[in-house]
Design an enzyme around this catalytic site. Structure first.
Site, PDB file in Angstrom:
ATOM      1  N   CYS A 119      -6.837  91.074  55.255  1.00 18.60           N
ATOM      2  CA  CYS A 119      -6.125  91.483  56.471  1.00 18.60           C
ATOM      3  C   CYS A 119      -5.550  90.220  57.116  1.00 18.60           C
ATOM      4  O   CYS A 119      -5.413  89.196  56.439  1.00 18.60           O
ATOM      5  CB  CYS A 119      -7.033  92.271  57.413  1.00 18.60           C
ATOM      6  SG  CYS A 119      -8.476  91.364  58.017  1.00 18.60           S
ATOM      7  N   ARG A 172     -10.783  94.148  59.950  1.00 15.04           N
ATOM      8  CA  ARG A 172     -10.643  95.155  58.895  1.00 15.04           C
ATOM      9  C   ARG A 172     -11.193  94.731  57.541  1.00 15.04           C
ATOM     10  O   ARG A 172     -11.971  95.469  56.914  1.00 15.04           O
ATOM     11  CB  ARG A 172      -9.157  95.545  58.753  1.00 15.04           C
ATOM     12  CG  ARG A 172      -8.612  96.265  59.950  1.00 15.04           C
ATOM     13  CD  ARG A 172      -7.094  96.313  59.932  1.00 15.04           C
ATOM     14  NE  ARG A 172      -6.519  94.982  60.150  1.00 15.04           N
ATOM     15  CZ  ARG A 172      -5.227  94.710  60.129  1.00 15.04           C
ATOM     16  NH1 ARG A 172      -4.354  95.671  59.868  1.00 15.04           N
ATOM     17  NH2 ARG A 172      -4.790  93.482  60.357  1.00 15.04           N
ATOM     18  N   ASP A 192      -4.300  97.576  62.912  1.00 12.05           N
ATOM     19  CA  ASP A 192      -5.046  96.425  63.409  1.00 12.05           C
ATOM     20  C   ASP A 192      -5.788  96.833  64.680  1.00 12.05           C
ATOM     21  O   ASP A 192      -5.161  97.153  65.694  1.00 12.05           O
ATOM     22  CB  ASP A 192      -4.049  95.297  63.701  1.00 12.05           C
ATOM     23  CG  ASP A 192      -4.740  94.027  64.151  1.00 12.05           C
ATOM     24  OD1 ASP A 192      -5.960  94.069  64.419  1.00 12.05           O
ATOM     25  OD2 ASP A 192      -4.055  93.000  64.241  1.00 12.05           O
TER      26      ASP A 192
END
Ligand code: 4NP
Length: 149
Positions: free
Chosen positions: A7, A13, A120
């Protein structure tokens, strides 16, 4: 089989994706790791909200430490999963050849080939982390099933 989850920050994440997939392939000979395309948080543990949501689902990601994606990762990993299109573009821009580029996939395309993104959650409320957990979990279930068979 070596799998890398990527990420932007490697604190929200991709640490979840690493922890979730590791949990599902426990006992199988596969390496799972994660990295970020940016270096803002190198050496730091995952975001406390990711640690909590993972813990709530029985997974401990607290010992992970943030690192930045490196070109060498193309040599170390067979599959490189990007959480969103921006991460995907950043990784592809570092690919040295077609073999490198062919390893890079959008994570949620394992569920359906709709180029969906894991949003996000960094600037989100705590709720965002559970949604992100569920999305990643669904994709990792499919990846784990493929790897085990
Ligand atoms: P991640 O979330 O890419 O899921 O780890 C982010 C974490 C930190 C930042 C951005 C996204 N940041 O800008 O510091």
């Amino acid at each position: 089989m070596n799998v890398l989850m990527v990420c932007l920050g490697n604190i929200c994440r991709s640490p979840l994706a690493e922890g979730i997939l590791k949990n599902k392939v426990n006992g199988f000979k596969i390496k799972v790791d994660s990295a970020g395309t940016a270096g803002y948080h190198i050496g730091n543990p995952p975001d406390p909200r990711s640690v909590k949501v993972a813990f709530d689902h029985g997974i401990d990601i607290s010992t992970q430490r943030c690192r930045k994606f490196s070109v060498k990762d193309f040599d170390r990993f067979d599959l490189i999963y990007a959480m969103d299109k921006s991460n995907y573009g950043n990784i592809i821009s570092l690919a040295r050849n077609q073999s490198d580029a062919s390893k890079v996939k959008l994570l949620l395309n394992e569920i359906d080939a709709k180029d969906r993104e894991v949003p996000d959650p960094y600037y989100d409320s705590n709720d965002g982390f559970e949604t992100v957990f569920q999305m990643i979990d669904q994709a990792c279930e499919i990846i784990a099933t493929k790897i085990k068979n």
